[in-house]
Write an enzyme that holds these catalytic residues in place. Structure first.
Site, short mmCIF file in Angstrom:
data_model
loop_
_atom_site.label_atom_id
_atom_site.label_comp_id
_atom_site.label_asym_id
_atom_site.label_seq_id
_atom_site.Cartn_x
_atom_site.Cartn_y
_atom_site.Cartn_z
CE LYS A 112 -2.37 -1.06 3.78
NZ LYS A 112 -1.78 -2.37 4.17
NE ARG A 128 -4.55 -1.45 10.13
CZ ARG A 128 -3.47 -0.93 9.53
NH1 ARG A 128 -3.48 0.30 9.09
NH2 ARG A 128 -2.39 -1.66 9.40
NE ARG A 175 6.99 -2.95 5.98
CZ ARG A 175 5.67 -2.76 5.83
NH1 ARG A 175 5.18 -2.24 4.74
NH2 ARG A 175 4.83 -3.09 6.80
NE ARG A 195 6.26 -0.77 10.18
CZ ARG A 195 5.12 -0.75 9.53
NH1 ARG A 195 5.05 -0.22 8.32
NH2 ARG A 195 4.03 -1.26 10.06
NE ARG A 219 1.93 -5.15 11.62
CZ ARG A 219 3.06 -5.12 10.90
NH1 ARG A 219 4.11 -5.83 11.28
NH2 ARG A 219 3.11 -4.40 9.83
P1 AMP Z 1 0.66 0.22 9.06
O1 AMP Z 1 1.80 1.16 8.89
O2 AMP Z 1 -0.55 0.60 8.26
O3 AMP Z 1 1.05 -1.22 8.84
O4 AMP Z 1 0.19 0.33 10.58
C1 AMP Z 1 1.07 0.00 11.64
C2 AMP Z 1 0.28 -0.08 12.95
O5 AMP Z 1 -0.32 1.19 13.23
C3 AMP Z 1 -0.89 -1.06 12.96
O6 AMP Z 1 -0.47 -2.39 13.25
C4 AMP Z 1 -1.78 -0.46 14.05
O7 AMP Z 1 -1.27 -0.77 15.33
C5 AMP Z 1 -1.60 1.03 13.82
N1 AMP Z 1 -2.61 1.56 12.87
C6 AMP Z 1 -2.38 2.08 11.64
N2 AMP Z 1 -3.53 2.47 11.06
C7 AMP Z 1 -4.52 2.18 11.94
C8 AMP Z 1 -5.94 2.31 11.92
N3 AMP Z 1 -6.58 2.81 10.86
N4 AMP Z 1 -6.63 1.91 13.01
C9 AMP Z 1 -6.00 1.41 14.09
N5 AMP Z 1 -4.67 1.22 14.17
C10 AMP Z 1 -3.93 1.60 13.12
#
Ligand code: AMP
Length: 191
Positions: free
Chosen positions: A14, A89, A128, A134, A146
């Protein structure tokens, strides 16, 4: 406006595709994960709260996430549109997004979904983790959590947009440029 929800599991690509799409279509990229990570770096109150969930692979609570997203949208009043990456989400987030956009006399144009199967996701996330450092990409248990959270809480958001006739799936495996072209075709034929 062109408002796209870029959907897919962790590791689907994404972020990579968002970067290319915002350039081509002149959109604002809103990645809730990136915004949380920036807050963690700056040690803000929001960052400290978000980190406690992110480290465990859990979702940050809806109320906090929705408020943050709304404030980011409001910071860009003259945007031609948005790419929402990693948001919504949950069903509650999807409903809040619809209400927010409606209040601005606009709406989600389409949900573009990157479809990638689980073994490939795990491979990509571990790679990654090594390259970016990360934390949540380096621990296989957090990665599994996740993916489970995605399957249980986020995947159903697909039905929400399908019901509105807005869901468009794209094969997320292959060359980055090929996947980008498939996404552009969906956008250009569905605008
Ligand atoms: P991402 O970078 O999208 O993989 O998000 C990393 C982490 O951020 C996720 O595992 C969640 O803990 C948190 N996170 C990101 N976006 C959301 C969202 N829309 N709702 C809740 N938690 C989020």
């Amino acid at each position: 406006m062109l408002n796209i929800v870029l959907f897919g599991p962790p590791g689907a690509g994404k972020g990579t595709q968002s970067e290319k799409l915002i350039e081509k279509y002149n959109l604002v990229h809103l990645s809730t994960g990136d915004i949380f990570r920036a807050n963690i770096k700056q040690n803000t109150e929001l960052g400290i709260l978000a980190k406690s969930y992110m480290d465990k692979g859990q979702l940050v609570p809806d109320e906090v996430t929705i408020r943050m997203l709304e404030s980011e949208v409001n910071k860009n009043p003259s945007s031609k549109g948005f790419i929402f990456d990693g948001f919504p989400r949950t069903q509650a987030q999807a409903e809040a997004l619809d209400i927010l956009l409606k209040s601005k006399s606009t709406s989600i144009t389409m949900m573009l979904a990157l479809e990638v199967e689980e073994t490939e996701l795990k491979k990509r996330l571990l790679l990654r983790g090594k390259e970016s450092g990360r934390a949540d990409d380096q621990n296989p248990e957090v990665i599994q959590k996740r993916i489970d959270v995605y399957n249980n809480e986020t995947f159903p958001v697909k039905d929400y947009f399908t019901a509105q006739g807005k869901y468009k799936g794209v094969n997320g495996i292959g060359e980055i440029s090929e996947i980008f072209n498939s996404l552009c075709q969906k956008i250009d034929s569905g605008k």
